[in-house]
Design a protein around this motif. Structure first.
Motif, mmCIF file in Angstrom:
data_model
loop_
_atom_site.group_PDB
_atom_site.id
_atom_site.type_symbol
_atom_site.label_atom_id
_atom_site.label_comp_id
_atom_site.label_asym_id
_atom_site.label_seq_id
_atom_site.Cartn_x
_atom_site.Cartn_y
_atom_site.Cartn_z
ATOM 1 N N ARG A 1 0.819 -1.202 0.000
ATOM 2 C CA ARG A 1 0.000 0.000 0.000
ATOM 3 C C ARG A 1 0.856 1.257 0.000
ATOM 4 O O ARG A 1 0.485 2.276 -0.585
ATOM 5 N N PHE A 2 2.011 1.215 0.682
ATOM 6 C CA PHE A 2 2.943 2.332 0.730
ATOM 7 C C PHE A 2 4.287 1.905 0.159
ATOM 8 O O PHE A 2 4.665 0.721 0.255
ATOM 9 N N CYS A 3 4.981 2.885 -0.447
ATOM 10 C CA CYS A 3 6.309 2.604 -0.981
ATOM 11 C C CYS A 3 7.276 2.304 0.175
ATOM 12 O O CYS A 3 7.269 2.998 1.202
ATOM 13 N N GLY B 1 7.757 6.029 1.229
ATOM 14 C CA GLY B 1 6.555 6.006 2.050
ATOM 15 C C GLY B 1 5.319 6.573 1.395
ATOM 16 O O GLY B 1 4.304 6.767 2.060
ATOM 17 N N ARG B 2 5.360 6.827 0.089
ATOM 18 C CA ARG B 2 4.223 7.419 -0.601
ATOM 19 C C ARG B 2 3.077 6.418 -0.721
ATOM 20 O O ARG B 2 3.290 5.222 -0.898
ATOM 21 N N LEU B 3 1.838 6.928 -0.618
ATOM 22 C CA LEU B 3 0.656 6.092 -0.754
ATOM 23 C C LEU B 3 0.507 5.662 -2.208
ATOM 24 O O LEU B 3 0.428 6.491 -3.108
ATOM 25 N N LEU B 4 0.467 4.352 -2.432
ATOM 26 C CA LEU B 4 0.377 3.814 -3.788
ATOM 27 C C LEU B 4 -1.020 3.323 -4.124
ATOM 28 O O LEU B 4 -1.468 3.445 -5.254
ATOM 29 N N GLN B 5 -1.712 2.748 -3.151
ATOM 30 C CA GLN B 5 -3.052 2.216 -3.379
ATOM 31 C C GLN B 5 -4.017 2.853 -2.387
ATOM 32 O O GLN B 5 -3.822 2.749 -1.177
#
Length: 541
Positions: free
Chosen positions: A190-192, A196-200
């Protein structure tokens, strides 16, 4: 704090400002806007007259067969839209990324916009009434307030961005992916793992249990609303009756006072139309002792508190706001407590009229349920006790009689209003709320104590059993936390590998961080960095 400040400000704005302040402010704004609207309407050849001799300013449209009056009172003066503008401007100032000077400029920019729009609204209502009809103007009046606020907010937002260069929100698509984002997305993270970026974006699903609770709550509210029958007031031809499910509970509006004879005098329908009130009833208490004066009692009922004008506002404050002298000479003015539980405070006012008589008034405001024939709704009530005398000074016995009668009426009304079953549950709700607040505080204290002891215990075990690499990572986290609260995984990895013989890759560092989180030494957190949702690490030590 940046995230929590908007809701905190919103709750602060829920606290109503003092009614005297609102009336004083509305008196100034209503005069300015009425003058401006009058000038515009005369330029458009609309036959309108500006009346300022009594109460709020009024625009009288000379239509046949009868003229139509538009009173610019508190709701129409733009005070409420001004409050909405302040809330919106405070919200923009909090969430925008700009210097403090530009944030303050939002208020200076939006204030004339809202004032100009409110003047246009008043002008448009009178113009529509002249060219179409009064019903169409009233229909426009009911929706113009919402339109005004929406247009004013939109213009403030656009001009703030174009003229001041204030960027409220930046597009999320501008943020570039790091090399690890695609790999984390393939692994259904869900996060890189690195930035730490939100991906989903999470998919919110309401469970069947939540739906069942909501349906039961709605059914319960409907049952309560349809089964509980509280005593209500109904406006009759010559009085206000109290209606109840039990005939023996039907009673009069005002109590009988020993030594006085109560009599209904008249209903002032012309004043009801002028002040936009539902009822204006006048009674009189005739004394058995002829040496005492007649005590008049009036009951005024309206949908809003602003339609029940304060005596001081009409006779004193409104005139001062227009740059005039007060209409009367005030002899005495003070607050008087009528009841202790619940506390009801009345206003005592004595003044000398230019017509050479003295008027002594004791008035206060109530709120009671009224039956309008279709449903039951809460309405505001102003109760006035008045004594008229030719004496230039106020006799002490007049004041005492007025206050004692006011206490009797206030005590008489309270049991009637308190018979509603819902209001009987208010003390229980207050006790439950207080108990919940105390329990919340105690639980949080116990939780904080437990977490502190657990953290100290885990830290001692960690220092005794951890490897040098794990200890170094924890030290890196502590050092970076002094400069930055939320730490991205890639920042931790870069700081660890910099100047170190032993190198770590992203997978190894992620496992160590998750192990530290498991033992309560660090924690994950979701934050917003440059308008991008990210997952970061925070230390607890």
């Amino acid at each position: 704090l940046r995230v929590a400040l908007p809701p905190i400000l919103f709750f602060l704005f829920l606290i109503p400002p003092p009614i005297d302040l609102l009336y004083a402010l509305s008196g100034v704004t209503a005069n300015l806007k009425t003058q401006a609207s009058y000038t515009i309407l005369r330029a458009l050849n609309v036959p309108v007259t500006l009346l300022q001799s009594y109460g709020p300013p009024t625009l009288q449209l000379e239509t046949k067969p009868n003229p139509t009056s538009f009173t610019i009172d508190l709701p129409c003066s733009g005070v409420y839209s001004l409050v909405a503008f302040i809330i919106f401007s405070a919200f923009l100032a909090v969430i925008s990324k700009a210097p403090a000077k530009k944030r303050c400029a939002i208020f200076l920019l939006g204030l004339p916009i809202f004032e100009a729009l409110n003047t246009i609204r008043i002008t448009a209502i009178v113009y529509i009434a002249y060219h179409l009809n009064e019903e169409t103007a009233l229909l426009f009046h009911s929706t113009a307030g919402i339109i005004l606020v929406f247009v004013g907010m939109t213009l403030t937002l656009l001009i703030s961005e174009k003229a001041l260069g204030i960027k409220i929100l930046q597009s999320e698509g501008k943020a570039e992916n790091c090399p690890t984002c695609d790999e984390s997305l393939k692994r259904r993270k869900r996060f890189c793992l690195a930035c730490g970026r939100l991906l989903q974006k999470p998919r919110l699903r309401i469970s069947q249990e939540a739906w069942a609770k909501a349906i039961l709550l709605i059914i319960g509210c409907l049952i309560v609303a349809t089964t509980l029958k509280a005593p209500t007031f109904a406006i009759a031809k010559n009085s206000i009756e109290i209606l109840s499910t039990e005939p023996e509970q039907v009673t009069g509006t005002l109590p009988e006072i020993e030594g006085y004879r109560l009599k209904f005098l008249y209903r002032d329908t012309s004043y009801e139309r002028l002040a936009k009130q539902d009822a204006a009833l006048v009674y009189a208490y005739y004394p058995e002792n002829r040496s005492k004066p007649v005590m008049y009692a009036s009951i005024n009922v309206a949908d809003t508190l602003s339609n029940l004008h304060s005596w001081e506002v009409c006779l004193i404050s409104l005139q001062i706001s227009r740059g005039r002298y007060p209409l009367v000479e005030v002899l005495s003015s003070k607050d008087v407590r009528l009841t202790d539980e619940p506390p009801i405070v009345a206003r005592y006012l004595a003044f000398r009229s230019p017509r050479n008589y003295t008027q002594i008034i004791l008035y206060w405001f109530e709120r009671a349920p009224f039956n309008n024939g279709i449903t039951v709704e809460q309405k505001y009530v102003r109760i006035n006790l008045i004594i008229l005398t030719q004496k230039p000074e106020v006799p002490k016995e007049f004041e005492e009689d007025l206050i004692s009668t006011g206490k009797a009426i206030a005590s008489y009304w309270e049991p009637i209003k308190g018979k509603a079953l819902i209001s009987l549950g208010i003390p229980a709700l207050q006790a439950t709320l207080a108990l919940s607040a105390v329990s919340f505080v105690l639980i949080n204290i116990a939780k904080h104590t437990y977490e502190t002891k657990r953290l100290e215990r885990n830290l001692r075990l960690f220092l005794n059993l951890a490897t040098k690499r794990e200890k170094k990572i924890l030290n890196v986290l502590k050092n970076l936390s002094e400069e930055k609260r939320g730490l991205e995984t890639q920042d931790i990895l870069k700081a660890f590998n910099q100047g170190s013989e032993e190198k770590l890759n992203l997978e190894e560092l992620t496992k160590i961080l998750e192990n530290l989180e498991k033992h309560g030494l660090i924690e994950k957190d979701i934050t917003i960095i440059d308008d991008t949702i990210k997952q970061v690490w925070k230390t607890k030590i």
